[in-house]
Write an enzyme that holds these catalytic residues in place. Sequence first.
Site, PDB file in Angstrom:
ATOM      1  N   SER A   1      21.084 -85.829  70.388  1.00 49.42           N
ATOM      2  CA  SER A   1      19.819 -86.366  69.889  1.00 49.42           C
ATOM      3  C   SER A   1      19.236 -87.434  70.809  1.00 49.42           C
ATOM      4  O   SER A   1      18.856 -87.154  71.931  1.00 49.42           O
ATOM      5  CB  SER A   1      20.034 -86.886  68.465  1.00 49.42           C
ATOM      6  OG  SER A   1      18.832 -87.337  67.918  1.00 49.42           O
TER       7      SER A   1
ATOM      8  N   ASP B   1      12.149 -87.419  70.620  1.00 47.43           N
ATOM      9  CA  ASP B   1      13.495 -87.807  71.069  1.00 47.43           C
ATOM     10  C   ASP B   1      14.130 -86.605  71.780  1.00 47.43           C
ATOM     11  O   ASP B   1      13.502 -85.552  71.926  1.00 47.43           O
ATOM     12  CB  ASP B   1      14.339 -88.328  69.893  1.00 47.43           C
ATOM     13  CG  ASP B   1      14.830 -87.227  68.989  1.00 47.43           C
ATOM     14  OD1 ASP B   1      14.059 -86.273  68.766  1.00 47.43           O
ATOM     15  OD2 ASP B   1      15.980 -87.297  68.502  1.00 47.43           O
TER      16      ASP B   1
ATOM     17  N   ASP C   1      16.210 -84.248  71.235  1.00 44.96           N
ATOM     18  CA  ASP C   1      16.302 -82.897  70.651  1.00 44.96           C
ATOM     19  C   ASP C   1      15.097 -82.584  69.760  1.00 44.96           C
ATOM     20  O   ASP C   1      15.111 -81.615  69.004  1.00 44.96           O
ATOM     21  CB  ASP C   1      17.619 -82.688  69.908  1.00 44.96           C
ATOM     22  CG  ASP C   1      17.753 -83.579  68.686  1.00 44.96           C
ATOM     23  OD1 ASP C   1      17.141 -84.660  68.656  1.00 44.96           O
ATOM     24  OD2 ASP C   1      18.472 -83.187  67.743  1.00 44.96           O
TER      25      ASP C   1
ATOM     26  N   ASP D   1      13.569 -83.749  67.072  1.00 44.99           N
ATOM     27  CA  ASP D   1      13.418 -83.751  65.612  1.00 44.99           C
ATOM     28  C   ASP D   1      12.662 -84.996  65.152  1.00 44.99           C
ATOM     29  O   ASP D   1      12.275 -85.103  63.997  1.00 44.99           O
ATOM     30  CB  ASP D   1      14.760 -83.585  64.871  1.00 44.99           C
ATOM     31  CG  ASP D   1      15.795 -84.629  65.217  1.00 44.99           C
ATOM     32  OD1 ASP D   1      15.560 -85.432  66.153  1.00 44.99           O
ATOM     33  OD2 ASP D   1      16.856 -84.637  64.572  1.00 44.99           O
TER      34      ASP D   1
HETATM   35 MG    MG Z   1      17.142 -86.238  67.237  1.00 43.09          MG
END
Ligand code: MG
Length: 458
Positions: free
Chosen positions: A98, A241, A243, A245
């Site tokens: 992440s 960010d 990844d 999300d």
């Molecule tokens: Mg994330």
Amino acid sequence: MKLKRLFGTNGIRGVANRELTPEFALEVAYAIGTFFGKGKIIIGRDGRTSGLMLAKAVNAGLTSTGCQVYTCGLVPTPALQYAVKHYRMDGGVMITASHNPPQYNGIKVMARDGVELPREKETKIEDIFFNRKFQLAEWNAIGEAYSIPDVIEVYVKAVKKHVNTAAIREKHYKVVVDSGNGVGSMALPKLLREMGCKVLTLNANVDGTFPGRPPEPRPENLGELASIVKTVKADLGVALDGDADRAIFVDEKGQIHWGDRSFALVAKHFLMKKPKETIITPISSSQLIKDVAEEYGGKILWTRVGSITVSRTMLKTKSDLGGEENGGIFYAPHQPVRDGAMTTALVLNIMAQTGKRLSELLGELPTYYIEKGKVECPNELKQKLLVELIAKVKDLNVDTIDGVKIWFEDKSSILIRPSGTEPLYRLYAEAKTKQRAITLLKKYEKTVRAIIRKLCFQ
Ligand code: MG
């Protein structure tokens, strides 16, 4: 690797080739595969340098337990989560850390509903892992591995279903996307272009060393995005960010807005259409969301901090909207998980339907000031401190779902929570004026210190 638990609040995390070696990932995958028992599992990864290495190890571990593996390469976490449901998989594995620094990576495990496994199921995987109860398949029952090439197309199409694309298209918005060298650039620019936006990208090359900016979209990392938005006269700036999300927004004036404000904006327009709905959010969120809910007839259900808790609570209570102060918005009609592309589409939808600019929309919300502090506290005293603190403030308006949150009459509040990873307590004070927030913070820092002193001398 000496661990009592594998899973933290957000999957398994560690430094690549220190904690997260291929052997470790292989054995974790034996445990995941044993847990799922020969199911269909989809694997995705973010752009970290260790991603392919770990994905291959997980692939080997899962097929060796007889699982059928479907790989989709570089994808945002929410795209993988959507694919789990769309392709009727039994589960999913995302290799991602992440927003953590580049040397980290992690393994997240999704259930068949696309949401990360609840804690009790993680415990089952930990039991299999630590007690080595792996069930490897016979030579003639080893799983196959297939690749699925169109996960991004399917995901982008799904997001578009939840907004008025015709209204957005008419506006010809100019949007600057800063995906921070993460996998967000695989999907968000495509989504925006398909909705008729003119898209300019910043840090769009997926690069696991994150040369452009750190993978966490914090205001201090987004100065370049803010100035480009202003220079090119864009309508919106979006920072994701690592990844993708979480999404943080910059208005057309180049002002960066923290996630509390975009969440409140989305919640306001959601409640205007569906008053009486319940919004799910961690206790760490701003008073702002409470104000919006009160004004537009909604309810707030506060949860412990952590995105899995928000998702699982939404499923349990059949709630359609959740959010976190860090830019994570959960929109259940699409999927009850944080989703940066869905969040961006919802914000553009509001802009298009109201005809207002983002600065104007956010300017209509109340303003709060937040002051953060920390007090060192030995790990062994954390629980005792919590008990003492709760006893001390019990006559006030208090919520103890996660740490201690105290609400005051003048709409100020303070949250006092033990850190999960460090020997300290964190304090977050919020108020209508900066001075009140500072006063509140100082007062409770003093209270916490006094309790620690008392506990030390007992
Ligand atoms: Mg994330």
